[in-house]
Write a protein that holds these residues in place. Structure first.
Motif, PDB file in Angstrom:
ATOM      1  N   SER A 136      41.565  60.225  51.778  1.00  0.00           N
ATOM      2  CA  SER A 136      42.528  59.179  51.427  1.00  0.00           C
ATOM      3  C   SER A 136      42.536  58.969  49.921  1.00  0.00           C
ATOM      4  N   ALA A 137      43.629  58.352  49.456  1.00  0.00           N
ATOM      5  CA  ALA A 137      43.766  58.032  48.039  1.00  0.00           C
ATOM      6  C   ALA A 137      44.217  56.592  47.899  1.00  0.00           C
ATOM      7  N   LEU A 138      43.903  56.005  46.764  1.00  0.00           N
ATOM      8  CA  LEU A 138      44.371  54.664  46.460  1.00  0.00           C
ATOM      9  C   LEU A 138      45.782  54.734  45.895  1.00  0.00           C
ATOM     10  N   LEU A 139      46.449  53.613  45.894  1.00  0.00           N
ATOM     11  CA  LEU A 139      47.791  53.576  45.334  1.00  0.00           C
ATOM     12  C   LEU A 139      47.762  54.034  43.879  1.00  0.00           C
ATOM     13  N   ASN A 140      48.761  54.849  43.523  1.00  0.00           N
ATOM     14  CA  ASN A 140      48.951  55.350  42.162  1.00  0.00           C
ATOM     15  C   ASN A 140      47.827  56.267  41.688  1.00  0.00           C
ATOM     16  N   GLU A 141      46.960  56.669  42.595  1.00  0.00           N
ATOM     17  CA  GLU A 141      45.931  57.641  42.246  1.00  0.00           C
ATOM     18  C   GLU A 141      46.520  59.046  42.380  1.00  0.00           C
ATOM     19  N   THR A 142      46.135  59.938  41.473  1.00  0.00           N
ATOM     20  CA  THR A 142      46.637  61.308  41.532  1.00  0.00           C
ATOM     21  C   THR A 142      46.021  62.050  42.713  1.00  0.00           C
ATOM     22  N   ALA A 248      41.421  42.123  44.582  1.00  0.00           N
ATOM     23  CA  ALA A 248      42.364  41.126  44.077  1.00  0.00           C
ATOM     24  C   ALA A 248      42.782  41.478  42.654  1.00  0.00           C
ATOM     25  N   PRO A 249      43.999  41.121  42.278  1.00  0.00           N
ATOM     26  CA  PRO A 249      44.424  41.325  40.893  1.00  0.00           C
ATOM     27  C   PRO A 249      43.731  40.320  39.967  1.00  0.00           C
ATOM     28  N   ILE A 250      43.970  40.475  38.694  1.00  0.00           N
ATOM     29  CA  ILE A 250      43.455  39.526  37.700  1.00  0.00           C
ATOM     30  C   ILE A 250      44.624  38.702  37.191  1.00  0.00           C
ATOM     31  N   ALA A 251      44.521  37.367  37.360  1.00  0.00           N
ATOM     32  CA  ALA A 251      45.579  36.466  36.893  1.00  0.00           C
ATOM     33  C   ALA A 251      45.219  35.929  35.517  1.00  0.00           C
ATOM     34  N   PHE A 277      46.914  41.507  35.367  1.00  0.00           N
ATOM     35  CA  PHE A 277      47.001  42.954  35.588  1.00  0.00           C
ATOM     36  C   PHE A 277      46.345  43.343  36.905  1.00  0.00           C
ATOM     37  N   ASP A 278      46.749  44.509  37.373  1.00  0.00           N
ATOM     38  CA  ASP A 278      46.115  45.164  38.516  1.00  0.00           C
ATOM     39  C   ASP A 278      46.224  46.664  38.279  1.00  0.00           C
ATOM     40  N   PRO A 279      45.119  47.328  37.986  1.00  0.00           N
ATOM     41  CA  PRO A 279      45.190  48.751  37.611  1.00  0.00           C
ATOM     42  C   PRO A 279      45.601  49.666  38.753  1.00  0.00           C
ATOM     43  N   GLU A 280      45.450  49.203  39.998  1.00  0.00           N
ATOM     44  CA  GLU A 280      45.744  50.081  41.133  1.00  0.00           C
ATOM     45  C   GLU A 280      47.203  49.989  41.554  1.00  0.00           C
ATOM     46  N   SER A 281      47.610  48.798  42.003  1.00  0.00           N
ATOM     47  CA  SER A 281      48.939  48.680  42.600  1.00  0.00           C
ATOM     48  C   SER A 281      49.909  47.851  41.777  1.00  0.00           C
ATOM     49  N   GLY A 282      49.457  47.312  40.643  1.00  0.00           N
ATOM     50  CA  GLY A 282      50.353  46.556  39.786  1.00  0.00           C
ATOM     51  C   GLY A 282      50.644  45.161  40.322  1.00  0.00           C
ATOM     52  N   LEU A 316      49.036  29.491  38.016  1.00  0.00           N
ATOM     53  CA  LEU A 316      49.736  30.780  38.110  1.00  0.00           C
ATOM     54  C   LEU A 316      49.082  31.589  39.227  1.00  0.00           C
ATOM     55  N   THR A 317      49.884  31.991  40.207  1.00  0.00           N
ATOM     56  CA  THR A 317      49.395  32.855  41.288  1.00  0.00           C
ATOM     57  C   THR A 317      50.122  34.189  41.201  1.00  0.00           C
ATOM     58  N   VAL A 318      49.346  35.259  41.096  1.00  0.00           N
ATOM     59  CA  VAL A 318      49.941  36.603  41.027  1.00  0.00           C
ATOM     60  C   VAL A 318      49.595  37.363  42.304  1.00  0.00           C
ATOM     61  N   THR A 319      50.519  38.239  42.702  1.00  0.00           N
ATOM     62  CA  THR A 319      50.341  39.070  43.903  1.00  0.00           C
ATOM     63  C   THR A 319      50.487  40.531  43.502  1.00  0.00           C
ATOM     64  N   ASN A 320      49.574  41.377  44.011  1.00  0.00           N
ATOM     65  CA  ASN A 320      49.668  42.805  43.676  1.00  0.00           C
ATOM     66  C   ASN A 320      50.385  43.579  44.776  1.00  0.00           C
ATOM     67  N   GLY A 321      50.515  44.891  44.582  1.00  0.00           N
ATOM     68  CA  GLY A 321      51.238  45.727  45.526  1.00  0.00           C
ATOM     69  C   GLY A 321      50.585  45.844  46.879  1.00  0.00           C
ATOM     70  N   CYS A 322      49.329  45.433  46.998  1.00  0.00           N
ATOM     71  CA  CYS A 322      48.631  45.464  48.282  1.00  0.00           C
ATOM     72  C   CYS A 322      48.658  44.109  48.978  1.00  0.00           C
ATOM     73  N   GLY A 323      49.364  43.125  48.380  1.00  0.00           N
ATOM     74  CA  GLY A 323      49.453  41.810  48.999  1.00  0.00           C
ATOM     75  C   GLY A 323      48.302  40.888  48.671  1.00  0.00           C
ATOM     76  N   MET A 324      47.397  41.329  47.812  1.00  0.00           N
ATOM     77  CA  MET A 324      46.276  40.480  47.420  1.00  0.00           C
ATOM     78  C   MET A 324      46.716  39.553  46.285  1.00  0.00           C
ATOM     79  N   THR A 325      46.128  38.333  46.254  1.00  0.00           N
ATOM     80  CA  THR A 325      46.530  37.334  45.260  1.00  0.00           C
ATOM     81  C   THR A 325      45.343  36.876  44.425  1.00  0.00           C
TER      82      THR A 325
END
Length: 336
Positions: A136-142, A248-251, A277-282, A316-325
């Motif tokens: 398996s691979a993580l989101l946006n991983e080559t 979780a992302p960083i808010a 920021f969120d380095p994996e899923s944005g 401020l609440t941020v949500t990443n591409g994996c639905g984590m906040t």
């Protein structure tokens, strides 16, 4: 009737064959199941002088000679003015791998061996896939799909690699065939397309199929039409998952701010979540609560309006591409 003239017993018979070796290939197109070679002999006396008009008989321990058709008597031949005479040997599948042709004239003989090779049936190439990272691979991983270990048991070069990459929606719904252009699948092919690199922005299950061929006559251009599955010998399918790591992302709501109404009815405070920021899923959404009763505002940057002096805790609440906040706060102090 004149008696046959034979070669002098102290002479020699020189024998050659053209070609000296025969190759049969029943799997060729068209099949080669019989082949012939011309066996030539020259009769010389002890001084090397060609002997014309000499009676010669060809015999063989395999195949068939033109001078001795199957089921018929052997026909004697006669040398020409230069002492030459020839016959045709035909070999077929199942004949010995080495056939000896003997040329006789009286007590004198000469021989030559004609080799026969039967091309074995073509063995189909074998496809192998190695995927990095494994399983398996993580989101946006080559992701690297590597088919370079595919091989051909006969040692033939692999002339075409064809990759089919199908996303989960296609796999689950057989009514959606993988016929590009199609956002759920792709086909990549080429004589040198032994590996691919891809990145995926959403979670999904992927089926990766690699087909390989050793057929040099098939069209296999990367920009050309997709070659039919029937043209390929070996195939392998691998299942692969693209997943979120659920981190979780960083808010980042920015630094605390102090402002003044300064006799105005309202003061506007600009706030920015650009450091989130969120380095994996944005980051996919930014939700602000200005704590001023105006409700939730959306966007990387917002403007919060205040009409009453006081201290406000802005969320401020941020949500990443994996639905984590993740949530961060900034303190806005409004002076009179």
């Amino acid at each position: 009737m004149s008696s046959p003239l034979y070669a002098p017993s102290d002479g020699q018979i020189l024998v050659s064959a053209n070609p000296a070796a025969i190759v049969l290939d029943e799997f060729a197109d068209p099949p080669v199941i019989t082949a012939s070679t011309v066996v030539s002999a020259q009769v010389l006396d002890t001084n090397g002088i060609p002997q014309a008009g000499v009676t010669v008989v060809f015999t063989t321990n395999g195949g068939e000679l033109a001078s001795a058709p199957a089921g018929q008597a052997i026909n004697a031949l006669e040398t020409d003015d230069n002492g030459f005479v020839s016959d045709t040997l035909t070999l077929q599948l199942g004949d010995p791998t080495s056939t000896t042709v003997t040329v006789r004239s009286g007590a004198l003989t000469g021989t030559i061996a004609v080799d026969k090779t039967e091309v074995p049936p073509n063995q189909l190439p074998v496809a192998f896939i190695s995927i990095t990272p494994a399983n398996s691979a993580l989101l946006n991983e080559t992701v690297i799909y590597d088919g370079t270990t595919s091989n051909d048991p006969d040692g033939d070069p692999i002339t075409c690699y064809q990759w089919t990459i199908e996303a989960s929606e296609t796999i689950a719904n057989p009514d959606l065939p993988c016929v590009p252009p199609n956002s759920r699948c792709e086909v990549a092919q080429g004589p040198g397309t032994s590996f691919l690199t891809r990145r995926y922005a959403v979670e999904q299950m992927i089926a990766v199929t690699l087909r390989v061929s050793d057929n040099p006559s098939i069209a296999c251009s990367s920009g050309g039409p997709v070659e039919s599955i029937a043209a390929f010998g070996g195939a392998v399918v691998e299942a692969y998952d693209v997943v979120c790591d659920r981190s979780a992302p960083i808010a980042g709501a920015g630094a605390n701010q102090t402002v003044s109404l300064g006799g105005n009815a309202m003061v506007t405070v600009p706030l920015s979540g650009a450091t989130s920021f969120d380095p994996e899923s944005g980051i996919t959404s930014y939700d602000w609560d200005c704590a001023n009763g105006s409700g939730i505002m959306n966007g990387v940057s917002v403007l919060c309006d205040y009409t009453v002096a006081g201290t406000y805790q802005v969320f401020l609440t941020v949500t990443n591409g994996c639905g984590m906040t993740a949530t961060d706060t900034v303190i806005v102090t409004v002076n009179p």
